[in-house]
Design an enzyme around this catalytic site. Structure first.
Site, PDB file in Angstrom:
ATOM      1  N   SER A 140     -34.380 -24.458  -1.340  1.00 38.95           N
ATOM      2  CA  SER A 140     -34.925 -23.576  -0.310  1.00 38.95           C
ATOM      3  C   SER A 140     -35.626 -22.436  -1.011  1.00 38.95           C
ATOM      4  O   SER A 140     -35.395 -22.184  -2.201  1.00 38.95           O
ATOM      5  CB  SER A 140     -33.779 -23.034   0.555  1.00 38.95           C
ATOM      6  N   TYR A 167     -25.543 -19.608   1.963  1.00 42.19           N
ATOM      7  CA  TYR A 167     -26.627 -20.599   1.857  1.00 42.19           C
ATOM      8  C   TYR A 167     -27.444 -20.345   0.592  1.00 42.19           C
ATOM      9  O   TYR A 167     -27.744 -21.268  -0.168  1.00 42.19           O
ATOM     10  CB  TYR A 167     -27.497 -20.476   3.106  1.00 42.19           C
TER      11      TYR A 167
END
Length: 279
Positions: free
Chosen positions: A158, A171
């Site tokens: 990401s 995350y």
């Protein structure tokens, strides 16, 4: 004219919908057969924000791949469960005859200030988004080595694997961890001509961002956050004037890294992010 992946088999996690389904379809368009897995059930810490993929959604992935005249072996599997994942992978290889490409795509998102995350939120995030990626690589690497044909492994990280993002500390930690694992495996597997890379999307137009939990990041304190209220926040992340990108944009990057066009690319963190990293 043969596709860029003609005769190859790709193992893809999180394939019931979203980016995973897009990857399965895009690689199949280029000639690959698919081993597809997805948990096909919910995880308690995620469901307050959005539901996870279902068996019906996996069936739709199968339908779309088969419509391309490609073979697909699709089964439910939880990437947190190494034994279960190994069994399904082995069955898929037995059915389709080989494996050449691994796409560790399965992931979840939940939200909260880092010090307010519950231990359950933290554990589920690391178990799925980091340990699940490790498990995906672990079950497939021996088969890739034994085949002696090289191969490609792509981890979905990401933009949060390259920079800090508020409200998703767990995350971000997992996605940074994937990068370290990728770089190590790229060094370890280079002698076998197995390449390992990460892709780093900005927000992608899937249910993982199209939910009230994500909207609330960009409309803090609003009791009823909506996409419209969050739109300016989405756009503010990117340099290019878009709020998000499409799953196929990531699929095209996965295709490039997995094809002969990327045959000498390994150990790379590839942003597909509308300029979010440089902003």
């Amino acid at each position: 004219m043969p596709g860029r992946l003609e005769g190859k088999v790709a193992f893809i996690t999180g394939a019931a919908r979203g980016q995973g389904r897009s990857h399965a379809i895009r690689l199949a368009q280029e000639g690959a057969d698919i081993i597809a897995v997805d948990i096909c059930q919910n995880i308690d810490t995620v469901t307050p924000f959005y539901p996870l993929g279902t068996e019906d959604e996996m069936a739709e992935t199968v339908k779309q791949v088969e419509a391309l005249d490609r073979r697909i072996f699709a089964r439910p599997a939880d990437v947190r469960d190494l034994e279960q994942l190994q069994t399904v992978f082995d069955e898929g290889v037995a059915e389709l005859g080989r494996v050449d490409i691994v796409v560790a795509n399965a992931g979840i998102a939940t939200y909260g200030l880092s010090w307010e995350l519950t231990s359950e939120q933290w554990k589920d995030m690391i178990d799925v988004n980091l340990t699940g990626v490790f498990h995906t690589a672990k079950v497939a690497i021996p088969a890739l080595i034994a085949a002696g044909r090289g191969g490609s492994i792509v981890f979905t990280s990401s933009i949060g694997g390259l920079k800090g993002i508020q409200h998703v500390g767990h995350y971000v930690a997992a996605k940074h961890g994937i990068v370290g694992l990728m770089r190590t495996m790229a060094n370890e597997l280079g002698q076998y001509s197995i390449r390992v890379n990460t892709v780093h999307p900005t927000n992608v137009d899937t249910i993982m961002i199209q939910n009230p939990g994500t909207y609330s990041m960009f409309a803090p304190g609003d009791p009823e956050p909506t996409q419209e209220k969050a739109m300016a926040g989405f756009a503010s992340l990117n340099t290019l004037p878009v709020p998000w990108i499409e799953p196929v944009d990531i699929s095209n990057a996965v295709l490039y890294l997995s094809s002969d066009e990327g045959r000498y690319i390994t150990g790379v963190t590839l942003p597909v992010d509308a300029g979010a990293y440089i902003k």
